[in-house]
Design a protein around this motif. Structure first.
Motif, mmCIF file in Angstrom:
data_model
loop_
_atom_site.group_PDB
_atom_site.id
_atom_site.type_symbol
_atom_site.label_atom_id
_atom_site.label_comp_id
_atom_site.label_asym_id
_atom_site.label_seq_id
_atom_site.Cartn_x
_atom_site.Cartn_y
_atom_site.Cartn_z
ATOM 1 N N LEU A 100 0.829 -1.210 0.000
ATOM 2 C CA LEU A 100 0.000 0.000 0.000
ATOM 3 C C LEU A 100 0.863 1.259 0.000
ATOM 4 C CD1 LEU A 100 -2.812 -1.076 2.491
ATOM 5 C CD2 LEU A 100 -3.036 -0.736 0.016
ATOM 6 N N LEU A 101 1.990 1.234 0.698
ATOM 7 C CA LEU A 101 2.916 2.363 0.641
ATOM 8 C C LEU A 101 3.413 2.557 -0.787
ATOM 9 C CD1 LEU A 101 5.100 1.966 3.865
ATOM 10 C CD2 LEU A 101 3.105 3.433 3.530
ATOM 11 N N GLU A 102 3.813 1.455 -1.425
ATOM 12 C CA GLU A 102 4.276 1.550 -2.810
ATOM 13 C C GLU A 102 3.177 2.092 -3.712
ATOM 14 O OE1 GLU A 102 7.560 -2.101 -2.876
ATOM 15 O OE2 GLU A 102 5.476 -2.486 -3.456
ATOM 16 N N GLN A 103 1.946 1.602 -3.533
ATOM 17 C CA GLN A 103 0.850 2.060 -4.374
ATOM 18 C C GLN A 103 0.582 3.546 -4.173
ATOM 19 O OE1 GLN A 103 -0.734 0.421 -6.892
ATOM 20 N NE2 GLN A 103 -1.507 2.502 -7.266
ATOM 21 N N SER A 104 0.733 4.032 -2.954
ATOM 22 C CA SER A 104 0.552 5.461 -2.689
ATOM 23 C C SER A 104 1.549 6.287 -3.498
ATOM 24 C CB SER A 104 0.714 5.750 -1.201
ATOM 25 O OG SER A 104 -0.296 5.124 -0.445
ATOM 26 N N VAL A 105 2.803 5.833 -3.544
ATOM 27 C CA VAL A 105 3.814 6.558 -4.313
ATOM 28 C C VAL A 105 3.530 6.459 -5.807
ATOM 29 C CG1 VAL A 105 6.278 6.730 -4.842
ATOM 30 C CG2 VAL A 105 5.548 6.215 -2.514
ATOM 31 N N VAL A 106 3.159 5.266 -6.276
ATOM 32 C CA VAL A 106 2.829 5.093 -7.698
ATOM 33 C C VAL A 106 1.707 6.042 -8.110
ATOM 34 C CG1 VAL A 106 1.813 3.479 -9.365
ATOM 35 C CG2 VAL A 106 3.656 2.720 -7.848
ATOM 36 N N THR A 107 0.682 6.118 -7.289
ATOM 37 C CA THR A 107 -0.449 7.001 -7.589
ATOM 38 C C THR A 107 -0.017 8.464 -7.586
ATOM 39 O OG1 THR A 107 -2.022 5.425 -6.647
ATOM 40 C CG2 THR A 107 -2.756 7.706 -6.828
ATOM 41 N N ALA A 108 0.809 8.843 -6.613
ATOM 42 C CA ALA A 108 1.298 10.229 -6.552
ATOM 43 C C ALA A 108 2.127 10.570 -7.780
ATOM 44 C CB ALA A 108 2.114 10.431 -5.282
ATOM 45 N N LEU B 212 4.242 11.057 -14.192
ATOM 46 C CA LEU B 212 5.151 9.935 -14.440
ATOM 47 C C LEU B 212 4.343 8.631 -14.370
ATOM 48 C CD1 LEU B 212 8.213 11.110 -12.307
ATOM 49 C CD2 LEU B 212 7.869 11.365 -14.780
ATOM 50 N N PRO B 213 3.600 8.318 -15.430
ATOM 51 C CA PRO B 213 2.670 7.183 -15.397
ATOM 52 C C PRO B 213 3.346 5.822 -15.432
ATOM 53 C CG PRO B 213 2.684 8.175 -17.574
ATOM 54 C CD PRO B 213 3.501 9.071 -16.702
ATOM 55 N N ASP B 214 4.657 5.759 -15.701
ATOM 56 C CA ASP B 214 5.343 4.469 -15.738
ATOM 57 C C ASP B 214 5.884 4.059 -14.368
ATOM 58 O OD1 ASP B 214 7.092 6.709 -16.102
ATOM 59 O OD2 ASP B 214 8.726 5.327 -16.560
ATOM 60 N N ALA B 215 5.630 4.836 -13.328
ATOM 61 C CA ALA B 215 6.078 4.470 -11.981
ATOM 62 C C ALA B 215 5.441 3.149 -11.575
ATOM 63 C CB ALA B 215 5.703 5.567 -10.985
ATOM 64 N N ARG B 216 6.226 2.303 -10.917
ATOM 65 C CA ARG B 216 5.749 0.955 -10.595
ATOM 66 C C ARG B 216 6.603 0.366 -9.485
ATOM 67 N NH1 ARG B 216 9.846 -1.939 -12.500
ATOM 68 N NH2 ARG B 216 11.086 -1.081 -14.208
ATOM 69 N N PRO B 217 6.058 -0.614 -8.772
ATOM 70 C CA PRO B 217 6.911 -1.412 -7.893
ATOM 71 C C PRO B 217 7.841 -2.267 -8.742
ATOM 72 C CG PRO B 217 4.583 -1.660 -7.337
ATOM 73 C CD PRO B 217 4.647 -0.992 -8.678
ATOM 74 N N ASN B 218 8.867 -2.814 -8.120
ATOM 75 C CA ASN B 218 9.813 -3.691 -8.799
ATOM 76 C C ASN B 218 9.871 -4.986 -7.993
ATOM 77 O OD1 ASN B 218 11.797 -4.746 -10.407
ATOM 78 N ND2 ASN B 218 13.303 -3.161 -10.017
ATOM 79 N N TYR C 104 9.909 2.462 -8.734
ATOM 80 C CA TYR C 104 10.833 2.655 -9.846
ATOM 81 C C TYR C 104 10.105 3.242 -11.041
ATOM 82 C CZ TYR C 104 13.911 -0.532 -7.255
ATOM 83 O OH TYR C 104 14.698 -1.114 -6.287
ATOM 84 N N VAL C 105 10.892 3.817 -11.962
ATOM 85 C CA VAL C 105 10.387 4.168 -13.281
ATOM 86 C C VAL C 105 11.159 3.329 -14.300
ATOM 87 C CG1 VAL C 105 9.608 6.486 -12.665
ATOM 88 C CG2 VAL C 105 11.968 6.149 -13.424
ATOM 89 N N GLN C 106 10.843 3.510 -15.572
ATOM 90 C CA GLN C 106 11.456 2.699 -16.616
ATOM 91 C C GLN C 106 12.979 2.736 -16.523
ATOM 92 O OE1 GLN C 106 9.820 0.738 -18.881
ATOM 93 N NE2 GLN C 106 11.862 0.008 -19.429
ATOM 94 N N GLY C 107 13.607 1.557 -16.576
ATOM 95 C CA GLY C 107 15.064 1.490 -16.513
ATOM 96 C C GLY C 107 15.719 2.078 -17.751
ATOM 97 N N ARG C 108 17.015 2.355 -17.643
ATOM 98 C CA ARG C 108 17.765 2.864 -18.787
ATOM 99 C C ARG C 108 19.218 2.426 -18.675
ATOM 100 N NH1 ARG C 108 16.518 7.690 -15.854
ATOM 101 N NH2 ARG C 108 14.838 8.063 -17.308
ATOM 102 N N GLU C 109 19.941 2.538 -19.773
ATOM 103 C CA GLU C 109 21.354 2.207 -19.759
ATOM 104 C C GLU C 109 22.161 3.351 -19.167
ATOM 105 O OE1 GLU C 109 23.062 0.911 -23.380
ATOM 106 O OE2 GLU C 109 21.901 -0.957 -23.468
ATOM 107 N N VAL C 110 23.123 2.987 -18.340
ATOM 108 C CA VAL C 110 24.045 3.958 -17.745
ATOM 109 C C VAL C 110 25.455 3.442 -17.999
ATOM 110 C CG1 VAL C 110 24.783 5.142 -15.642
ATOM 111 C CG2 VAL C 110 22.367 4.558 -15.965
ATOM 112 N N GLY C 111 26.237 4.154 -18.793
ATOM 113 C CA GLY C 111 27.580 3.687 -19.133
ATOM 114 C C GLY C 111 27.561 2.375 -19.886
ATOM 115 N N GLY C 112 26.520 2.160 -20.687
ATOM 116 C CA GLY C 112 26.411 0.948 -21.470
ATOM 117 C C GLY C 112 25.836 -0.240 -20.723
ATOM 118 N N LEU C 113 25.475 -0.054 -19.446
ATOM 119 C CA LEU C 113 24.925 -1.140 -18.645
ATOM 120 C C LEU C 113 23.500 -0.818 -18.233
ATOM 121 C CD1 LEU C 113 27.987 -1.791 -16.290
ATOM 122 C CD2 LEU C 113 27.294 -3.166 -18.280
ATOM 123 N N PRO C 114 22.601 -1.818 -18.234
ATOM 124 C CA PRO C 114 21.221 -1.563 -17.805
ATOM 125 C C PRO C 114 21.164 -1.292 -16.313
ATOM 126 C CG PRO C 114 21.574 -3.919 -18.139
ATOM 127 C CD PRO C 114 22.825 -3.234 -18.605
#
Length: 238
Positions: A108-116, A122-128, A135-145
């Protein structure tokens, strides 16, 4: 501010030890049958060590360096590893009855943050799954995910009532996360609302008042049907 079943107190900016002591006072009150309370606050720069981080192995600079930067370190009773709090991070301490429903409460804490975060654009916010936090959508940093973590979550439950809670990065100085391995996760980079706006080219400005309003509203919605019953401490195993 008052939600349907709990109070919301905006503490502004407060040094970590003062907020910690205030949490404990509210916890004592709620554990005694008082009204649940959500505390919203910012802290000056500080590191906290959860129960998995007592040796501070995931702090990657010396304590002398931290002291020179006026960054204190506190061992606290929440779960998890090391995390950072500082200006521009919205911290939410949900002093709520939990009983033995700890996993459900964390979700429920995670869902509160996702909703906020959805409210904040930032509609891609989600638990992991497998990781506490949001979290939001991952990305490469220095060639690494790299996972992109925007909010950390860690709680303690005593006398069936929660302490600690959420750290959501709004305009946080993300360079300060380089002082630690955040939450002990080597495959994760911390991000913020402001950074996501910038990277996505969104014509928005991240502000703390907007973030507070979004999170307060999200808590009110998410916990609308929550069971606020405080378990009987005199019962077996209480």
């Amino acid at each position: 501010m008052t939600a349907s079943a709990f109070d919301i107190l905006d503490l502004g900016t407060l040094p970590y030890p003062e907020a910690w002591a205030l949490q404990k006072r509210h916890h004592e009150r709620v554990a005694g049958g008082g009204r649940p309370t959500l505390l919203l606050v910012e802290h000056p720069a500080v590191l906290t060590l959860g129960r998995k981080a007592r040796e501070g192995d995931n702090i990657v600079v010396t304590r002398a360096y931290l002291a020179a930067q006026d960054i204190e370190v506190f061992e606290v009773e929440r779960g998890g590893d090391v995390t950072y709090h500082g200006p521009g991070q919205l911290v939410a301490y949900a002093i709520f009855p939990v009983g033995r429903r700890v996993r459900d409460f964390l979700r429920l804490l995670e869902q509160s943050v996702v909703t906020a975060l959805d409210t904040l654009g930032l509609p891609d916010a989600r638990p992991n799954p497998g990781y506490a936090g949001v979290y939001v959508q991952g990305r490469e940093v220095g060639g690494l995910p790299r996972h992109q973590k925007l909010a950390s979550i860690g709680v303690a439950v005593k006398r069936h009532v929660a302490l600690h809670g959420i750290g959501m990065n709004v305009t946080t100085n993300l360079d300060h996360f380089d002082l630690i391995v955040p939450c002990g996760l080597t495959d994760t980079q911390m991000t913020s609302v402001a950074r996501e706006y910038e990277l996505r080219g969104l014509p928005r400005t991240a502000t703390m008042p907007e973030a507070k309003a979004a999170l307060a509203g999200a808590f009110t919605t998410t916990f609308d049907t929550y069971d606020w019953t405080l378990p009987d401490l005199t019962a077996a195993g209480g």
